[in-house]
Design a protein around this motif. Structure first.
Motif, PDB file in Angstrom:
ATOM      1  N   GLY A 315       0.775  -1.239   0.000  1.00  0.00           N
ATOM      2  CA  GLY A 315       0.000   0.000   0.000  1.00  0.00           C
ATOM      3  C   GLY A 315       0.803   1.283   0.000  1.00  0.00           C
ATOM      4  N   VAL A 316       2.130   1.197  -0.209  1.00  0.00           N
ATOM      5  CA  VAL A 316       2.928   2.420  -0.297  1.00  0.00           C
ATOM      6  C   VAL A 316       2.497   3.203  -1.548  1.00  0.00           C
ATOM      7  N   SER A 317       2.356   4.515  -1.415  1.00  0.00           N
ATOM      8  CA  SER A 317       1.911   5.364  -2.518  1.00  0.00           C
ATOM      9  C   SER A 317       2.795   5.185  -3.749  1.00  0.00           C
ATOM     10  N   PRO A 318       2.191   5.026  -4.942  1.00  0.00           N
ATOM     11  CA  PRO A 318       2.987   4.920  -6.176  1.00  0.00           C
ATOM     12  C   PRO A 318       3.940   6.100  -6.357  1.00  0.00           C
ATOM     13  N   VAL A 319       3.512   7.296  -5.944  1.00  0.00           N
ATOM     14  CA  VAL A 319       4.372   8.476  -6.056  1.00  0.00           C
ATOM     15  C   VAL A 319       5.597   8.307  -5.154  1.00  0.00           C
ATOM     16  N   ALA A 320       5.361   7.792  -3.923  1.00  0.00           N
ATOM     17  CA  ALA A 320       6.471   7.575  -2.989  1.00  0.00           C
ATOM     18  C   ALA A 320       7.406   6.490  -3.508  1.00  0.00           C
ATOM     19  N   ASP A 328      10.469   6.963 -13.172  1.00  0.00           N
ATOM     20  CA  ASP A 328       9.476   7.876 -13.722  1.00  0.00           C
ATOM     21  C   ASP A 328       8.109   7.338 -13.313  1.00  0.00           C
ATOM     22  N   ILE A 329       7.243   8.196 -12.793  1.00  0.00           N
ATOM     23  CA  ILE A 329       5.945   7.758 -12.281  1.00  0.00           C
ATOM     24  C   ILE A 329       5.099   7.086 -13.364  1.00  0.00           C
ATOM     25  N   LYS A 330       5.233   7.574 -14.618  1.00  0.00           N
ATOM     26  CA  LYS A 330       4.458   6.972 -15.713  1.00  0.00           C
ATOM     27  C   LYS A 330       4.895   5.537 -15.972  1.00  0.00           C
ATOM     28  N   VAL A 331       6.201   5.308 -15.919  1.00  0.00           N
ATOM     29  CA  VAL A 331       6.737   3.959 -16.120  1.00  0.00           C
ATOM     30  C   VAL A 331       6.283   3.050 -14.993  1.00  0.00           C
ATOM     31  N   LEU A 332       6.319   3.570 -13.767  1.00  0.00           N
ATOM     32  CA  LEU A 332       5.892   2.779 -12.611  1.00  0.00           C
ATOM     33  C   LEU A 332       4.431   2.375 -12.735  1.00  0.00           C
TER      34      LEU A 332
END
Length: 349
Positions: A315-320, A328-332
């Motif tokens: 549940g860790v935030s994708p942004v974190a 890169d957040i888009k790649v994640l």
């Protein structure tokens, strides 16, 4: 301004000559960058223009005063070797192997001896097709992308490798599975029993998801004095990021830090006190441990994929997660779209 008087000016990083002819002011760029050598050339050009104006022989087309740029006759091999030298301190060691392999290919290719400015799209196409005879499409595409980046760095007027990439059709492969928590514990247990010197190295990789190249270069100066955070400067993205360290890693780092450690000392070293060579580590220890545990082989950098997967599952935030991994957040989001969010990092062991 007096008749025939020419002024040499600096406009950003280029040289401009300003003068007046028949009552009209002229601003002329001869094609010279602002350097000490070019200032001497500009001075000679200034005198020539002043003389031509005074004698009535001024060339109103200005063609006579244009400076011809020296021709760049570097071969593709020489140009790429310069690019590799530039990249040496900017990319990870594992990535450099790709550059060196490409240098060897160019040394054994006629294309390597050709002036890089003369390489055509047809040349690039033939080169690609030849590579595809002996290598996987994804490997060839990687090489072509590197050549394209080289031309971009050289600021070549034409980049023949851009179109060449479209010739390579890469079949998507199923991504490697992350290690399960049971597998992580088996691996850690095996290192604890047989290779305890490298146990902290393995635990840190599973817990933080650091790139392998970042981890082998980590120094004690990058660890906060309270051992609560770690500062990473990525050689891949050239960006820095902060990683919060959970209690299990804090205790681990406190335990292994020498009392006389300097800020520039490496955190993880070989038995002999040298920098960890990832190829040696992989062949001598990592592969052996996986085989002993009857775990399907996955390269050491799969610890990074495992960390990302476990963080998101917890549940860790994708942004974190993106910030911690330097992703890169888009790649994640593209790779881990089915997983979700929590305020703390879970303990991995």
């Amino acid at each position: 301004m007096a008749k025939g008087k020419v002024t040499v000016e600096r406009i950003k990083d280029t040289i401009r000559l300003r003068f007046r002819v028949d009552g009209k002011q002229q601003a002329f760029y001869p094609g010279l960058g602002y350097t000490s050598d070019n200032l001497l050339r500009a001075e000679l050009l200034k005198r020539q223009i002043e003389t031509d104006i005074d004698t009535g022989e001024f060339d109103r087309t200005l063609k006579r005063y244009k400076v011809d740029k020296p021709k760049d006759n570097k071969s593709l091999l020489t140009a790429f070797e310069s690019f590799t030298a530039y990249k040496t301190k900017r990319v990870e060691q594992g990535t450099l192997y790709k550059y060196w392999a490409l240098i060897n290919i160019l040394k054994n290719s006629k294309l390597g001896n050709k002036c890089y400015l003369s390489v055509t799209e047809e040349d690039a196409e033939k080169f690609v097709l030849k590579l595809l005879e002996n290598a996987e499409p994804i490997t060839v595409k990687d090489k072509v992308c590197i050549l394209g980046a080289c031309y971009k760095w050289l600021k070549a007027p034409v980049n023949p490798w851009v179109e060449a990439q479209n010739l390579i059709k890469v079949t998507p492969k199923q991504p490697r599975d992350a290690f399960s928590k049971h597998e992580v514990n088996m691996i850690i247990s095996e290192f604890e029993d047989w290779y305890p010197h490298y146990l902290p190295f393995v635990k840190f990789a599973f817990q933080t998801g650091c790139r392998s190249g970042e981890q082998v270069n980590l120094t004690w100066g990058s660890i906060s004095t309270e051992f609560k955070t770690c500062w990473i400067l990525s050689t891949k993205t050239n960006k820095a990021r902060r990683i919060p360290l959970p209690e299990n890693l804090q205790e681990l780092l406190k335990h292994i830090k020498p009392s006389d450690a300097k800020s520039t000392d490496l955190v993880f070293k070989t038995f002999e006190g040298h920098k960890v060579n990832l190829n040696n580590f992989n062949n001598r220890y990592w592969k052996v441990v996986l085989e002993t545990c009857s775990i399907e082989y996955r390269p050491f950098y799969c610890t990074r994929h495992t960390a990302a997967t476990r963080f998101l599952e917890a549940g860790v935030s994708p942004v974190a997660v993106a910030q911690i991994l330097g992703h890169d957040i888009k790649v994640l989001m593209k790779n881990y779209a089915n997983l979700i969010d929590c305020p703390e990092l879970p303990q991995m062991f």
